[in-house]
Design a protein around this motif. Structure first.
Motif, mmCIF file in Angstrom:
data_model
loop_
_atom_site.group_PDB
_atom_site.id
_atom_site.type_symbol
_atom_site.label_atom_id
_atom_site.label_comp_id
_atom_site.label_asym_id
_atom_site.label_seq_id
_atom_site.Cartn_x
_atom_site.Cartn_y
_atom_site.Cartn_z
ATOM 1 N N GLY A 121 0.928 -1.144 0.015
ATOM 2 C CA GLY A 121 0.036 0.006 0.066
ATOM 3 C C GLY A 121 0.859 1.239 0.180
ATOM 4 N N GLY A 122 1.917 1.236 0.885
ATOM 5 C CA GLY A 122 2.812 2.518 0.687
ATOM 6 C C GLY A 122 3.439 2.751 -0.514
ATOM 7 N N LEU A 165 -4.302 8.336 -4.323
ATOM 8 C CA LEU A 165 -4.867 7.242 -3.485
ATOM 9 C C LEU A 165 -4.937 7.478 -1.952
ATOM 10 N N LEU A 166 -3.857 8.150 -1.667
ATOM 11 C CA LEU A 166 -3.850 8.444 0.069
ATOM 12 C C LEU A 166 -4.491 9.562 0.282
ATOM 13 N N LEU A 167 -4.328 10.746 -0.517
ATOM 14 C CA LEU A 167 -4.508 11.806 -0.144
ATOM 15 C C LEU A 167 -5.862 12.595 -0.230
ATOM 16 N N GLU A 181 -7.174 -0.816 -3.368
ATOM 17 C CA GLU A 181 -7.694 -0.067 -2.193
ATOM 18 C C GLU A 181 -7.437 -0.844 -0.756
ATOM 19 N N GLU A 182 -7.424 -2.157 -0.758
ATOM 20 C CA GLU A 182 -7.349 -2.470 0.383
ATOM 21 C C GLU A 182 -5.649 -2.458 0.675
ATOM 22 N N ALA A 196 -4.517 -0.707 4.362
ATOM 23 C CA ALA A 196 -3.546 -1.391 5.183
ATOM 24 C C ALA A 196 -2.461 -0.738 5.454
ATOM 25 N N PHE A 197 -1.880 0.207 4.420
ATOM 26 C CA PHE A 197 -0.870 1.221 4.756
ATOM 27 C C PHE A 197 -1.248 2.422 5.697
ATOM 28 N N ARG A 198 -2.547 2.836 5.607
ATOM 29 C CA ARG A 198 -3.051 4.149 6.308
ATOM 30 C C ARG A 198 -3.280 3.207 7.663
ATOM 31 N N ARG A 199 -3.753 1.995 8.152
ATOM 32 C CA ARG A 199 -3.833 1.646 9.419
ATOM 33 C C ARG A 199 -2.479 1.542 10.146
ATOM 34 N N ALA A 200 -1.544 1.155 9.291
ATOM 35 C CA ALA A 200 -0.204 0.926 9.935
ATOM 36 C C ALA A 200 0.695 2.009 10.259
ATOM 37 N N ALA A 201 0.273 3.189 9.419
ATOM 38 C CA ALA A 201 1.103 4.328 9.666
ATOM 39 C C ALA A 201 1.130 5.050 11.037
#
Length: 693
Positions: free
Chosen positions: A523-524, A533-535, A591-592, A596-601
């Motif tokens: 994801g990162g 995708l992130l912002l 998207e998944e 996962a990257f958002r949750r882990a950050a």
């Protein structure tokens, strides 16, 4: 906020800003062991990401190869009749990794942690104790081993008198030998000799030539009458017979090298990708009024040469040994910014990873190389870690035409400009030093650090361009591409450049291979390839329905080149079961992985995403027609005439924002706005033409 609310005629936006480094101690596991390459681990994935890049501004690449001639790299590719321009995978890898470090809070992989700036001294005579000295012998690094002092005060000899004695200007060089039949007369608190009949060729006196452009064109005549117009005097000193070994006080040689690094000689040297040489590089000294050659000086380098003449401040002078307390290349020289190197001005956890078993999020994916040498052990060690990502070249969809670009000077970054590079101090805004002629607040190690060492602002980012036609460079060069080379700057300016570009709208496709990544790792990587995708989930600007985010690749980013937007898709995906047991491919989608990257950050990163990156990575969030280095004049709105000479540097701006005091002037400290501020604009301070610039 809309452009109209931010735009003002008397403002500009600096081309770069900074994204802060995460505050506080890193969370547990921020640096940890990487996954390794021996097996495809459980709940880890390998595969290929396909990425389409759309150029939103012209793309410019140069210095791709050591023998680069300024042309855009080209290669043969199927579907085309001949070679076509492309983006090398190495360029993509560097740009994507840099963005990943910003998004994931990785270490500062490309960072000169030994950097310390040098600053020009104030114009005044050398304090008592300084002497001219001739370098007799140096070691292989250019550090002096032996010197010969000129213990008597120097005599300043007019260049025309030296020309007469030596034959012509071509023979007047630093280190030239002469004989003075008189020490002249005292003028402006120094001994000065003007009579050509009192100077002879050869002898025990040595001559020092330095840059003439720092001299005033007109100077008051102490004897009355007409002004002394553009006269050039050289420092000369009479050598004593003793040649002594040299020792430097602690830190003196290192401070000298740091001061040299910020000279214009070194900027031009680095621009040409020069290599250090054991022979001096001679530079013409030009008359400040008519550019006639006065003689030759030795260009400043990170070394000295036999027969070079320098200024030294001896600590002790023994029968055979000289201890040097300070050293300079000219009477008005430079000093290092305090004692702290750059590594002391960033959080310790932000420094580059060195242990391959304990890596930051970016090094675990892209790899790590220990650049600190052998640690003093006297033997080479391999402390590198191979990354899990490989970038292919980005191939164009069409055989896009290339265009020659004539570029204005773009020098190396100047972290010594504390107004922009040091952390903002709200209490210091509009203030100056408490003492006259003290080192101004913008300097490292100045009074501005008295309450604690100011940190560096963070990761440097350039404002992105979605409307390149509005940017000052493209506006100024639209009718005449060579305007900077022919009308704005002198043709012999060594900082001028050339390159080639492909037009905005060009589309390229690349394949990125990855292996052994977790869902958060993947994801990162996807967010670094397409930050939208992130912002988009963090941007609360209701005035823009669907803001566009991108990143930059290639050269010329301060001018508006290199902005791309991207679209990514998983072209293939495997886990251990699908790869080795022929089972169904995993169902993980883009998207998944991003979720996962958002949750882990770490939590503190999410604040950086929301407050800063939603602006920094958004196309044209900064008003396009205002984005330029501190300009010499106003930057009119698109559709109005733009005089290219308005884009010359405003030396007045840097002078009047330093946070210092002179005898009759006050220059308040002014700082670059935060990237999280409502507006990134600063007030234009037009160039004062009375300064003779």
């Amino acid at each position: 906020m809309s452009e109209g609310k931010r735009a003002a005629r008397d403002e500009f936006v600096n081309p770069y800003t900074f994204v802060q480094l995460p505050k506080g101690e890193p969370e547990a596991g921020w640096r940890t062991a990487p996954a390794g390459h021996d097996r495809l681990g459980e709940e880890r994935y390998s595969g290929v990401v396909k990425i389409d890049l759309t150029a939103r501004s012209p793309l410019l690449l140069r210095n791709v190869y050591a023998d680069d001639d300024g042309t855009f790299p080209k290669r043969s590719s199927s579907g085309f009749d001949g070679p076509v321009p492309y983006l090398p995978g190495s360029s993509l890898a560097g740009a994507v990794r840099s963005l990943h470090e910003t998004l994931a809070g990785g270490c500062l992989r490309v960072f000169n942690d030994n950097f310390r700036p040098g600053y020009r001294d104030q114009v005044q005579k050398r304090p008592p104790g300084w002497q001219l000295a001739r370098v007799d012998e140096v070691d292989e690094s250019g550090r002096p081993l032996r010197m010969q002092l000129c213990p008597q005060p120097p005599v300043w000899v007019e260049s025309t008198a030296l020309h007469n004695a030596l034959g012509d200007a071509g023979n007047l060089k630093t280190g030239a030998r002469v004989t003075l039949l008189s020490r002249g007369t005292e003028v402006l608190e120094r001994q000065q000799l003007e009579d050509p009949n009192l100077v002879r060729a050869e002898g025990s006196w040595v001559v020092l030539l330095t840059e003439a452009r720092t001299r005033r064109k007109d100077r008051k005549n102490p004897a009355g009458g007409a002004k002394l117009r553009g006269r050039y005097f050289c420092a000369t000193g009479e050598l004593e017979g003793t040649v002594r070994g040299v020792e430097f006080d602690a830190g003196v040689w290192e401070s000298f090298l740091d001061a040299v690094d910020d000279t214009n000689d070194m900027r031009e040297f680095r621009q040409r990708l020069g290599r250090e040489d054991d022979k001096p590089h001679w530079v013409d000294v030009l008359h400040p009024k008519d550019n006639k050659v006065l003689g030759k000086r030795i260009a400043a380098r990170r070394r000295l040469y036999p027969d070079q003449v320098v200024w030294v401040l001896p600590e002790t002078v023994g029968e055979r040994l000289l201890t040097v307390k300070d050293m300079a290349l000219s009477v008005v020289w430079r000093h290092a910014g305090g004692v702290d190197k750059a590594r002391r001005r960033v959080p310790e956890q932000a420094l580059a990873c060195t242990d391959p078993k304990n890596l930051c999020p970016s090094c675990r994916i892209f790899g790590s190389a220990d650049t600190e040498g052998d640690g003093g052990k006297g033997q080479a060690e391999q402390n590198a870690y191979r990354g899990h990502v490989r970038f292919g070249d980005a191939i164009p969809h069409e055989a896009y035409p290339t265009q020659q670009e004539w570029l204005p000077p773009m020098g190396a970054p100047k972290p010594g400009a504390g107004q922009f590079y040091l952390n903002r101090d709200q209490g210091a805004e509009e203030k100056t030093t408490t003492e006259k002629n003290a080192r101004p607040l913008r300097e490292w190690g100045s009074e501005g650090d008295s309450k604690g060492r100011r940190g560096l602002r963070g990761r440097k980012q350039y404002w992105l361009t979605g409307t390149p036609g509005d940017r000052p460079y493209f506006r100024a060069s639209a009718a005449k591409p060579r305007v900077f080379h022919e009308d704005v700057y002198e043709a012999d300016n060594k900082m001028l450049g050339q390159a080639q570009s492909v037009p905005a709208g060009a589309v390229f496709t690349a394949r990125v291979h990855f292996e052994n990544l977790s869902d958060a790792d993947l994801g990162g990587l996807l967010c670094a390839l397409d930050p939208a995708l992130l912002l988009r989930g963090y941007d609360d600007d209701v005035e823009v329905e669907r803001p566009e985010y991108g990143w930059a690749v290639g050269g010329g980013r301060p001018l508006g080149f290199g902005t791309v937007t991207s679209q990514v898709r998983l072209d293939s995906l495997d886990d251990a079961s699908s790869r080795y047991l022929d089972e169904a491919a995993p169902s993980l989608d883009v998207e998944e992985a991003v979720a996962a990257f958002r949750r882990a950050a770490p939590r503190n990163l999410k604040d950086v995403w929301k407050r800063q990156l939603t602006k920094v990575l958004r196309l044209d969030w900064a008003v396009s027609h205002q984005v330029w280095y501190p300009p010499a004049g106003w930057l009119p709105e698109p559709g109005q005439p733009l005089d290219p000479k308005a884009l010359l540097p405003s030396f007045t701006f840097w002078k009047e924002t330093v946070g210092g005091r002179a005898e009759k002037a006050r220059f308040p400290y002014r700082q670059l706005p935060s990237s999280a501020a409502p507006s990134p604009a600063m007030k234009v301070i037009p160039q004062n033409t009375q300064e003779g610039r």
